[in-house]
Design an enzyme around this catalytic site. Structure first.
Site, short mmCIF file in Angstrom:
data_model
loop_
_atom_site.label_atom_id
_atom_site.label_comp_id
_atom_site.label_asym_id
_atom_site.label_seq_id
_atom_site.Cartn_x
_atom_site.Cartn_y
_atom_site.Cartn_z
N GLU A 147 0.87 -1.17 0.00
CA GLU A 147 0.00 0.00 0.00
C GLU A 147 0.90 1.22 0.00
O GLU A 147 1.63 1.46 0.96
CB GLU A 147 -0.95 0.05 1.19
CG GLU A 147 -1.89 1.25 1.05
CD GLU A 147 -2.91 1.38 2.15
OE1 GLU A 147 -2.81 2.34 2.93
OE2 GLU A 147 -3.80 0.51 2.24
N CYS A 162 -2.33 7.80 4.20
CA CYS A 162 -2.23 7.56 2.76
C CYS A 162 -3.54 7.87 2.04
O CYS A 162 -3.52 8.21 0.85
CB CYS A 162 -1.80 6.12 2.49
SG CYS A 162 -2.82 4.88 3.32
#
Length: 536
Positions: A273, A307
């Site tokens: 990720e 994120c």
């Protein structure tokens, strides 16, 4: 449990004055024992700075690359007995961990704030997410891994099934911005699937992971089923990839490329990720109050250091001016502070490096013509690494923050002439992690969503709904990563699919004494019949 902020300047040689009173030397020793280090390896260690006062926290021993190899070897030996347990026995350990986590959540919230600087509500969100994941995979993980029966090669006399077997030892390289969620949330399904694990604690927030490891031991997890290494990121990360059977990485796109290349050399799987430059589309029919709240929540949560937080706000030109008014008002209402209670909505950046990066990007944008609509700079009167929630207008391609991830409490706002223009702007760049759409017409928004390059699209919410929907996969497209956490993918990624086939009659082929040509003719007739009967 609370800590008191200093009321006057403190000498830089001192340790942080914010160490919670319950963090006694005995408690610290009980956590540090979980760092995998060689006996008699010396006194090499490193100490992070607490963001609230920029003073040292607690020295944590450094692991070496040899320690990584030893930790993986110990985990590999422990994995056999752990995977031999019934799933229900492994699940009981995770459920006990869940209960202890909920009971002692004030402790981990104190540690997360001390090490990372976020507001307390966002520290609590880590507790919430990990508790939900623990319950979900403890109760549903076995169903995700259930053997799947499929048709055998020859009907009736053969059978086939696909089973899931653990990969062995999974490695975890987790970031500082969510030390509990990222440090433990991915590991839970991995160990429930029968793997052992070795995790690398980030140097900025190692104590949070070590606290969690001690809690997991109290819940009943055997010592070597989860090993923790701490120290230099690049060297330990490389060593981990070189020894484990699967690597799970969360971090920047640049580092993700290095992780992927090193994993590929060993032909091991990896889930990554990575970064995002996440857009939000405000349609002409949006409820502007809802949109303003949603954008602020998703942009400045965790001080913008997540994120999936929003960085680009794309607003239909018909409502642009009114939306800006409301967005500025909601932003101005945010309480920026450094408190160990729930009175602040926006906390500190995590480090001097983060402050420098955010400040540099904003200064670059302003120097090249961007307009500051809110914030715009550091707030040293609040804390050493505090940066004001910032809204920029007039951001152009020549500015560093235009399509480059800022990872701080900064958003840029743009006009769109219609939905087509908004989608085109949202899809700029090479990343594709998360996005959102605000609209009263949910059907229209849902029709737009698949046209946006993003692993998750939130409608009438900035980011948290997709992250909290733990039965659905979460991950990125493009340069935002590979693989998914959460849902069935979140646990099956830590397994290998194995096909098991059985025959009731032994080897399948021409019976003894039957000419091959006759056998083939019979089989060809069968193919014709099956085709006519539409048998797959």
């Amino acid at each position: 449990m609370t800590a008191t902020l200093p009321t006057e300047s403190t000498d830089a040689a001192q340790a942080s004055t914010l160490r919670p009173a319950w963090v006694t030397d005995a408690r610290v020793a009980s956590w540090l024992r979980w760092v995998c280090t060689s006996a008699g390896a010396g006194t090499a260690s490193r100490t992070a700075l607490a963001p609230y006062d920029a003073l040292p926290t607690i020295a944590v021993p450094d692991s070496t690359v040899e320690d990584v190899a030893a930790a993986v070897d110990a985990a590999r030996h422990a994995q056999a007995a752990w995977s031999a347990l019934p799933y229900s026995a492994r699940a009981e350990v995770i459920l006990r961990f869940h209960d202890l986590l909920v009971e002692r959540q004030d402790e981990i919230m104190d540690l997360i704030q001390w090490e990372m600087g976020k507001a307390r509500f966002h520290a609590w969100q880590e507790v919430l997410q990990v508790a939900n994941l623990a319950r979900h995979y403890a109760r549903h993980g076995e169903a995700y891994l259930k053997p799947k029966k499929v048709r055998g090669a020859v009907p009736v006399v053969t059978s086939a099934k696909e089973v899931r077997v653990p990969k062995g030892v999974a490695g975890f390289i987790s970031p500082w911005n969510y030390p509990l969620y990222m440090g433990v949330g991915d590991l839970i399904p991995a160990v429930l699937a029968g793997n052992a694990a070795v995790g690398k604690a980030d140097p900025q927030a190692p104590l949070s992971m070590l606290w969690a490891r001690a809690l997991m031991a109290e819940a009943g997890m055997p010592e070597h089923v989860w090993g923790v290494v701490a120290g230099d990121g690049p060297s330990l990360g490389e060593a981990l990839i070189d020894h484990v059977d699967y690597i799970c990485f969360t971090g920047s796109t640049a580092t993700g490329r290095i992780v992927a290349q090193r994993a590929a050399r060993r032909l091991i799987g990896a889930s990554l990720e990575l970064g995002g430059k996440n857009p939000s589309i405000i349609r002409a029919d949006a409820d502007l109050d809802v949109a303003a709240r949603g954008v602020v929540d998703a942009s400045f949560a965790n001080t913008g250091q997540m994120c999936i937080h929003l960085e680009r706000i794309i607003v239909h030109t018909d409502v642009y001016d009114e939306f800006v008014v409301r967005l500025r008002a909601v932003t101005a209402a945010q309480t920026v502070g450094q408190t160990f209670d729930f009175s602040s909505q926006v906390g500190s950046l995590a480090s001097a490096a983060q402050l420098e990066k955010v400040s540099r990007q904003v200064a670059d944008a302003v120097a090249k013509g961007a307009t500051v609509l809110a914030g715009g700079g550091p707030r040293p009167e609040v804390g050493p690494y505090v940066f004001a929630p910032t809204i920029l207008e007039g951001v152009t391609d020549d500015m560093e923050l235009c399509l480059g991830e800022t990872f701080g409490p900064v958003i840029s706002i743009y006009r769109a002439t219609d939905d087509e223009d908004a989608i085109a702007q949202a899809n700029r760049g090479k990343q594709g992690l998360s996005a959102s759409i605000f609209s009263k017409d949910i059907a229209a928004a849902e029709a737009m969503a698949p046209r946006i390059r993003a692993g998750s699209v939130n409608i009438n919410d900035g980011a948290s709904l997709a992250a909290g929907s733990i039965e659905a996969g979460m991950g990125g497209m493009g340069e935002s990563g590979l693989g998914k956490r959460h849902g069935s993918d979140g646990i099956t990624r830590f397994t290998n699919a194995q096909t098991i086939v059985s025959s009731k009659v032994g080897p399948v082929g021409p019976p003894p004494g039957t000419p091959v040509e006759k056998f083939i003719a019979m089989a060809n007739k069968q193919l014709v019949v099956l085709r006519r009967l539409r048998v797959r």
